[in-house]
Motif scaffolding. Structure first.
Motif, mmCIF file in Angstrom:
data_model
loop_
_atom_site.group_PDB
_atom_site.id
_atom_site.type_symbol
_atom_site.label_atom_id
_atom_site.label_comp_id
_atom_site.label_asym_id
_atom_site.label_seq_id
_atom_site.Cartn_x
_atom_site.Cartn_y
_atom_site.Cartn_z
ATOM 1 N N LYS A 85 58.428 -9.467 31.522
ATOM 2 C CA LYS A 85 58.479 -10.386 30.392
ATOM 3 C C LYS A 85 58.106 -11.807 30.800
ATOM 4 O O LYS A 85 58.267 -12.732 30.015
ATOM 5 C CB LYS A 85 59.883 -10.392 29.784
ATOM 6 N N TYR A 111 52.289 -16.429 13.292
ATOM 7 C CA TYR A 111 52.335 -16.086 14.721
ATOM 8 C C TYR A 111 53.785 -16.030 15.212
ATOM 9 O O TYR A 111 54.197 -15.071 15.860
ATOM 10 C CB TYR A 111 51.542 -17.126 15.523
ATOM 11 N N THR A 114 55.716 -13.179 13.725
ATOM 12 C CA THR A 114 55.339 -11.905 14.336
ATOM 13 C C THR A 114 55.929 -11.770 15.742
ATOM 14 O O THR A 114 56.284 -10.675 16.166
ATOM 15 C CB THR A 114 53.804 -11.745 14.354
ATOM 16 N N LEU A 115 56.076 -12.890 16.439
ATOM 17 C CA LEU A 115 56.741 -12.860 17.760
ATOM 18 C C LEU A 115 58.140 -12.254 17.652
ATOM 19 O O LEU A 115 58.562 -11.506 18.528
ATOM 20 C CB LEU A 115 56.901 -14.286 18.303
ATOM 21 N N THR A 116 58.857 -12.584 16.540
ATOM 22 C CA THR A 116 60.223 -12.076 16.387
ATOM 23 C C THR A 116 60.215 -10.562 16.178
ATOM 24 O O THR A 116 61.218 -9.903 16.413
ATOM 25 C CB THR A 116 60.969 -12.712 15.192
ATOM 26 N N GLU A 117 59.100 -10.017 15.721
ATOM 27 C CA GLU A 117 59.014 -8.584 15.453
ATOM 28 C C GLU A 117 58.409 -7.817 16.617
ATOM 29 O O GLU A 117 58.419 -6.595 16.634
ATOM 30 C CB GLU A 117 58.127 -8.337 14.223
ATOM 31 N N TYR A 118 57.834 -8.541 17.566
ATOM 32 C CA TYR A 118 57.093 -7.906 18.643
ATOM 33 C C TYR A 118 58.052 -7.207 19.603
ATOM 34 O O TYR A 118 59.187 -7.629 19.776
ATOM 35 C CB TYR A 118 56.276 -8.971 19.377
ATOM 36 N N SER A 119 57.551 -6.128 20.229
ATOM 37 C CA SER A 119 58.457 -5.298 21.022
ATOM 38 C C SER A 119 58.968 -5.990 22.282
ATOM 39 O O SER A 119 60.100 -5.790 22.686
ATOM 40 C CB SER A 119 57.783 -3.984 21.375
ATOM 41 N N SER A 120 58.162 -6.808 22.942
ATOM 42 C CA SER A 120 58.724 -7.516 24.098
ATOM 43 C C SER A 120 58.571 -9.017 23.903
ATOM 44 O O SER A 120 57.510 -9.504 23.521
ATOM 45 C CB SER A 120 58.073 -7.041 25.396
ATOM 46 N N TYR A 121 59.671 -9.701 24.155
ATOM 47 C CA TYR A 121 59.684 -11.145 23.930
ATOM 48 C C TYR A 121 59.114 -11.882 25.137
ATOM 49 O O TYR A 121 59.250 -11.423 26.269
ATOM 50 C CB TYR A 121 61.125 -11.617 23.707
ATOM 51 N N ARG B 37 50.980 -4.388 9.632
ATOM 52 C CA ARG B 37 49.737 -3.623 9.818
ATOM 53 C C ARG B 37 49.836 -2.200 9.286
ATOM 54 O O ARG B 37 48.837 -1.533 9.091
ATOM 55 C CB ARG B 37 49.294 -3.637 11.276
ATOM 56 N N LYS B 78 63.066 -1.241 15.609
ATOM 57 C CA LYS B 78 61.702 -1.777 15.591
ATOM 58 C C LYS B 78 60.828 -1.004 14.599
ATOM 59 O O LYS B 78 59.654 -1.289 14.437
ATOM 60 C CB LYS B 78 61.095 -1.715 16.994
#
Lengths: 195, 85
Positions: A85, A111, A114-121, B37, B78
């Protein structure tokens, strides 16, 4: 205590510079740095931790006593570098891309959401120049940044920049940093993204 | 803000999304987010709002509703469950 840096009354970034000078001159040993404000305490602590030293802070009346031990604590730092990470994102402005300010703001909001939803922070978000408008009062992404901070993402805003935009008292998420920590963070990162 | 269930309105046009955001922001607490998406791979924008505001917001949109899509999003970890209205 072999060395002492009395940085009370000194303004940022002097306490950090003075502490670093003494640290650099030592191979091993301990230093006591005394500062009279919280920002300086955080900045010195961060510098010291980034240099792989142990740090302990005690508050006495209005002053902070920072006890620093320099030794070899190599194992910890290796773990951190191995961390996948270890991504640092540098926000150099409050919009994403150039061309349209209105669109740039929307894209930046998108952006960070979407960072808050992304799998790795990421490990650290650095905010520079007008980027500090994202971490201060009136920003539309504060809730997203607060969520990221809760999840362990380090959020740092440039003190010089906050001061320039008169936003020093308006910081709403993360902490204040200076060029030393920004440089250390960028240089020690495994991956970097500049926006 | 980070509830696990909410609605989104997706738009085909960025300008349409921006106009609607401005209009809805006057009376509602909404957020503009990138369209997930799973719904569209195009670079679209969506407006996100809490479930309890559905009827009021559809009301406010009036006839415009014909030009947009509305989805219910349920998050599980998720993963997302997306239902088109």
């Amino acid at each position: 205590m072999n060395h002492k840096v009395d940085a009370r009354g000194l303004s940022c970034p002097k306490p950090v510079i003075e502490t670093k000078k003494v640290l650099d001159s030592l191979n091993e040993g301990s230093i006591l740095t005394i500062v009279d404000n919280e920002v300086a305490m955080h900045n010195v602590s961060k510098l010291v931790q980034s240099l792989n030293c142990q740090v302990e802070v005690k508050k006495e009346k209005e002053d902070f006593y920072i006890y620093i031990t320099k030794g070899d604590k190599i194992e910890d730092i290796e773990c951190e570098i191995e961390d996948e990470k270890n991504l640092v994102i540098l926000f150099g402005k409050d919009i994403l891309g150039d061309g349209s300010e209105e669109l740039g703001k929307i894209l930046m909001k998108g952006y960070i959401y979407t960072l808050t939803e992304y799998s790795s922070y990421p490990k650290t978000l650095l905010f520079l120049n007008s980027g500090v408008k994202l971490t201060t009062e009136g920003s539309e992404v504060l809730d997203y940044l607060k969520l990221l901070e809760q999840e362990g993402v380090e959020i740092l805003s440039c003190g010089t920049c906050l001061d320039y935009f008169h936003l020093k008292d308006k910081l709403k998420v993360g902490s204040v940093t200076n060029m030393y920590t920004i440089l250390d963070t960028l240089h020690s990162a495994k991956n970097r993204i500049t926006l | 803000m980070f509830s696990q269930e909410f609605y989104i309105i997706s738009f085909e046009s960025t300008h349409h999304a921006i106009q609607t955001e401005i209009k809805l922001k006057k009376n509602f607490s909404i957020e503009t987010i990138p369209t997930p998406r799973e719904i569209s791979a195009s670079c679209g924008l969506s407006i996100k709002f809490p479930c309890e505001k559905l009827i009021d917001i559809l009301d406010e949109l009036g006839k415009e509703i014909e030009n947009v899509d509305v989805f219910k999003i349920q998050k599980k970890g998720k993963n997302k469950i997306i239902t088109k209205l």
